[in-house]
Design a protein around this motif. Structure first.
Motif, PDB file in Angstrom:
ATOM      1  N   ALA A   1       0.740  91.965  43.331  1.00  0.00           N
ATOM      2  CA  ALA A   1       1.491  90.745  43.018  1.00  0.00           C
ATOM      3  C   ALA A   1       2.418  90.368  44.163  1.00  0.00           C
ATOM      4  N   LEU A   2       3.055  91.362  44.782  1.00  0.00           N
ATOM      5  CA  LEU A   2       3.905  91.085  45.940  1.00  0.00           C
ATOM      6  C   LEU A   2       3.085  90.538  47.101  1.00  0.00           C
ATOM      7  N   HIS A   3       1.860  91.038  47.258  1.00  0.00           N
ATOM      8  CA  HIS A   3       0.990  90.520  48.317  1.00  0.00           C
ATOM      9  C   HIS A   3       0.635  89.064  48.055  1.00  0.00           C
ATOM     10  N   ARG A   4       0.317  88.731  46.813  1.00  0.00           N
ATOM     11  CA  ARG A   4       0.006  87.335  46.490  1.00  0.00           C
ATOM     12  C   ARG A   4       1.227  86.449  46.712  1.00  0.00           C
ATOM     13  N   ALA A   5       2.393  86.950  46.303  1.00  0.00           N
ATOM     14  CA  ALA A   5       3.619  86.167  46.473  1.00  0.00           C
ATOM     15  C   ALA A   5       3.934  85.969  47.947  1.00  0.00           C
ATOM     16  N   TRP A   6       3.757  87.037  48.762  1.00  0.00           N
ATOM     17  CA  TRP A   6       3.998  86.906  50.197  1.00  0.00           C
ATOM     18  C   TRP A   6       3.084  85.844  50.797  1.00  0.00           C
ATOM     19  N   ALA A   7       1.795  85.877  50.453  1.00  0.00           N
ATOM     20  CA  ALA A   7       0.847  84.912  51.013  1.00  0.00           C
ATOM     21  C   ALA A   7       1.214  83.487  50.613  1.00  0.00           C
ATOM     22  N   ALA A   8       1.660  83.321  49.375  1.00  0.00           N
ATOM     23  CA  ALA A   8       2.033  81.989  48.910  1.00  0.00           C
ATOM     24  C   ALA A   8       3.261  81.463  49.635  1.00  0.00           C
ATOM     25  N   CYS A   9       4.199  82.367  49.959  1.00  0.00           N
ATOM     26  CA  CYS A   9       5.468  81.955  50.567  1.00  0.00           C
ATOM     27  C   CYS A   9       5.419  81.904  52.090  1.00  0.00           C
TER      28      CYS A   9
ATOM     29  N   HIS B   1      34.856 108.368  49.017  1.00  0.00           N
ATOM     30  CA  HIS B   1      33.745 107.616  48.433  1.00  0.00           C
ATOM     31  C   HIS B   1      33.288 106.556  49.430  1.00  0.00           C
ATOM     32  N   TYR B   2      32.062 106.712  49.953  1.00  0.00           N
ATOM     33  CA  TYR B   2      31.513 105.792  50.940  1.00  0.00           C
ATOM     34  C   TYR B   2      30.598 104.792  50.237  1.00  0.00           C
ATOM     35  N   VAL B   3      30.827 103.496  50.520  1.00  0.00           N
ATOM     36  CA  VAL B   3      30.104 102.433  49.819  1.00  0.00           C
ATOM     37  C   VAL B   3      29.405 101.527  50.830  1.00  0.00           C
ATOM     38  N   GLU B   4      28.114 101.343  50.634  1.00  0.00           N
ATOM     39  CA  GLU B   4      27.325 100.426  51.459  1.00  0.00           C
ATOM     40  C   GLU B   4      26.857  99.279  50.577  1.00  0.00           C
ATOM     41  N   VAL B   5      26.963  98.033  51.080  1.00  0.00           N
ATOM     42  CA  VAL B   5      26.626  96.840  50.308  1.00  0.00           C
ATOM     43  C   VAL B   5      25.392  96.177  50.915  1.00  0.00           C
ATOM     44  N   LYS B   6      24.439  95.797  50.063  1.00  0.00           N
ATOM     45  CA  LYS B   6      23.230  95.102  50.498  1.00  0.00           C
ATOM     46  C   LYS B   6      23.079  93.796  49.717  1.00  0.00           C
ATOM     47  N   ASN B   7      22.419  92.828  50.348  1.00  0.00           N
ATOM     48  CA  ASN B   7      22.201  91.519  49.735  1.00  0.00           C
ATOM     49  C   ASN B   7      20.734  91.363  49.358  1.00  0.00           C
ATOM     50  N   CYS B   8      20.473  90.942  48.128  1.00  0.00           N
ATOM     51  CA  CYS B   8      19.110  90.709  47.640  1.00  0.00           C
ATOM     52  C   CYS B   8      18.986  89.256  47.225  1.00  0.00           C
ATOM     53  N   HIS B   9      18.000  88.551  47.789  1.00  0.00           N
ATOM     54  CA  HIS B   9      17.859  87.140  47.428  1.00  0.00           C
ATOM     55  C   HIS B   9      16.463  86.758  46.948  1.00  0.00           C
ATOM     56  N   ALA B  10      15.491  87.675  47.024  1.00  0.00           N
ATOM     57  CA  ALA B  10      14.100  87.312  46.737  1.00  0.00           C
ATOM     58  C   ALA B  10      13.734  87.599  45.287  1.00  0.00           C
ATOM     59  N   THR B  11      13.274  86.572  44.582  1.00  0.00           N
ATOM     60  CA  THR B  11      12.619  86.730  43.289  1.00  0.00           C
ATOM     61  C   THR B  11      11.312  85.963  43.335  1.00  0.00           C
ATOM     62  N   TYR B  12      10.391  86.319  42.453  1.00  0.00           N
ATOM     63  CA  TYR B  12       9.053  85.719  42.487  1.00  0.00           C
ATOM     64  C   TYR B  12       8.657  85.279  41.078  1.00  0.00           C
TER      65      TYR B  12
ATOM     66  N   ALA C   1      10.380  83.492  50.098  1.00  0.00           N
ATOM     67  CA  ALA C   1      10.517  83.004  48.715  1.00  0.00           C
ATOM     68  C   ALA C   1      11.829  82.283  48.497  1.00  0.00           C
ATOM     69  N   PHE C   2      12.298  81.609  49.526  1.00  0.00           N
ATOM     70  CA  PHE C   2      13.687  81.170  49.473  1.00  0.00           C
ATOM     71  C   PHE C   2      13.915  79.777  50.046  1.00  0.00           C
ATOM     72  N   VAL C   3      13.298  79.465  51.157  1.00  0.00           N
ATOM     73  CA  VAL C   3      13.670  78.265  51.918  1.00  0.00           C
ATOM     74  C   VAL C   3      12.525  77.256  51.897  1.00  0.00           C
ATOM     75  N   ASP C   4      12.762  76.129  51.274  1.00  0.00           N
ATOM     76  CA  ASP C   4      11.748  75.092  51.126  1.00  0.00           C
ATOM     77  C   ASP C   4      12.233  73.797  51.770  1.00  0.00           C
ATOM     78  N   PRO C   5      11.477  73.218  52.714  1.00  0.00           N
ATOM     79  CA  PRO C   5      11.888  71.949  53.307  1.00  0.00           C
ATOM     80  C   PRO C   5      12.152  70.897  52.239  1.00  0.00           C
ATOM     81  N   GLY C   6      13.294  70.241  52.339  1.00  0.00           N
ATOM     82  CA  GLY C   6      13.687  69.239  51.362  1.00  0.00           C
ATOM     83  C   GLY C   6      14.534  69.766  50.231  1.00  0.00           C
ATOM     84  N   ALA C   7      14.695  71.083  50.137  1.00  0.00           N
ATOM     85  CA  ALA C   7      15.472  71.667  49.041  1.00  0.00           C
ATOM     86  C   ALA C   7      16.934  71.238  49.114  1.00  0.00           C
ATOM     87  N   THR C   8      17.570  71.166  47.960  1.00  0.00           N
ATOM     88  CA  THR C   8      18.995  70.845  47.898  1.00  0.00           C
ATOM     89  C   THR C   8      19.808  72.033  48.385  1.00  0.00           C
TER      90      THR C   8
END
Length: 350
Positions: A272-280, A152-163, A58-65
């Motif tokens: 909905a996630l299944h439909r989004a996965w198939a589309a992407c 205090h132990y801190v773990e950082v994660k990156n989230c980039h997917a929206t639909y 849901a992130f990388v499209d050929p031709g995208a800026t």
């Protein structure tokens, strides 16, 4: 708990605008950059380091800026001269660099801008977790020693997917977009530590795009193992917090704290996630250029754990979307011959 003030982190050096072409071999992106001439016969393309080992669904499209940053000339020697930093997606500028959230959280801690992290003696990055028994010693992203001696132990994660095409998903960031045993292991390790005296454990998930306005959810469609580990960790006392970041070509701003929803998803969300996965799927993954089966598009297929799962493995009709162009890889196709492997020349006997 809240963010007491926005935190701005500039990029180290100017960014150059261009267009995304394709992704090869996981860590390499092919880009066409404005005003950058290439003389190696690659149709004006430059190779840039892709600091994102995942599927980038849901992130990388050929031709995208896109925007990339040139590596400093006096820096460490590397294979590529550029680092891919940003992409414009659904009208939003998003980060493509999964290491960026660590720099953002370091700045948040330094500015003491996040409640729960305002009174401490010291902050240490890449701290080895307490470890008993055999096995590899893991590290947490940050170790905060509080004024009263609490660890205090801190773990950082990156989230980039929206639909944005799915009403029930719109406004939520989903993590991860692929199976991440490493992320699940981190949750289990923090859960084991959380019960110790004078110990706190926190997972901070950074939504690297401004349209994750409602919050962040773990994706049971993509990785039920991580989701189960996260829920068990929360029961054990691990705190999950979300931050939302926006980007310009000059800097990244941590704007506010957003909820992390660890509840079990409804069937409507899974479907909905299944439909989004198939589309992407056509723009997910990368083109493998090595190995006996090369060239081949990889990391965009169905997940084994969804086989037979209600609403998650059905055949779907092609989906059209105003948010991306569902094209297959234009780098390789069935007419491209498989490169022949060169035999090693045996040394001549004297």
């Amino acid at each position: 708990m809240t963010l007491t003030k926005p935190v701005v982190v500039p990029f180290e050096g100017p960014l150059t605008k261009g267009n995304f072409v394709r992704r090869t071999d996981r860590f390499t992106a092919h880009l066409v950059l404005d005003g950058v001439e290439v003389h190696d016969g690659e149709n004006g393309e430059v190779k840039a380091h892709c600091i994102n080992p995942g599927r980038m669904e849901a992130f990388v499209d050929p031709g995208a800026t896109i925007w990339a940053r040139r590596a400093p000339e006096n820096g460490p020697k590397r294979k590529t001269d550029w680092t891919w930093e940003l992409i414009e997606r659904d009208g939003v500028i998003c980060s493509t660099n999964t290491q960026r959230p660590n720099a953002l959280i370091a700045a948040v801690l330094r500015e003491k801008a996040l409640t729960g992290f305002t009174d401490y003696k010291s902050v240490k990055a890449e701290h080895v977790l307490p470890h008993e028994g055999p096995g590899t010693k893991s590290r947490c992203d940050f170790f905060v020693e509080e004024l009263d001696g609490t660890h205090h132990y801190v773990e950082v994660k990156n989230c980039h997917a929206t639909y944005p095409d799915e009403d029930v998903l719109r406004g939520w960031g989903y993590f991860p977009d692929s199976v991440s045993e490493r992320a699940a292991r981190h949750c289990r390790e923090l859960a084991a530590l959380a019960s110790k005296p004078k110990t706190k454990c926190t997972v901070i998930i950074v939504a690297s795009r401004a349209d994750a306005t409602k919050g962040i959810r773990p994706s049971d469609y993509h990785d039920p193992g991580f989701c189960a580990a996260a829920r068990e960790a929360q029961k054990a006392g691990v705190v999950f917090r979300g931050l939302r970041a926006s980007h310009t070509t000059a800097a990244t701003t941590i704007e506010d704290e957003i909820p992390v929803d660890l509840s079990t998803p409804s069937s409507d969300i899974l479907c909905a996630l299944h439909r989004a996965w198939a589309a992407c799927a056509p723009i997910t993954g990368w083109d493998r250029t090595f190995g006996k089966d090369a060239p081949k598009r990889v990391a965009n297929g169905p997940f084994a754990h969804n086989k037979g799962r209600a609403g998650c493995d059905s055949a779907l009709l092609p989906v059209t979307s105003e948010h991306f162009t569902p094209t297959v890889s234009r780098h390789f196709d069935d007419r491209t011959p498989v490169p022949k492997r060169r035999r090693k020349r045996s040394a001549k006997k004297k």
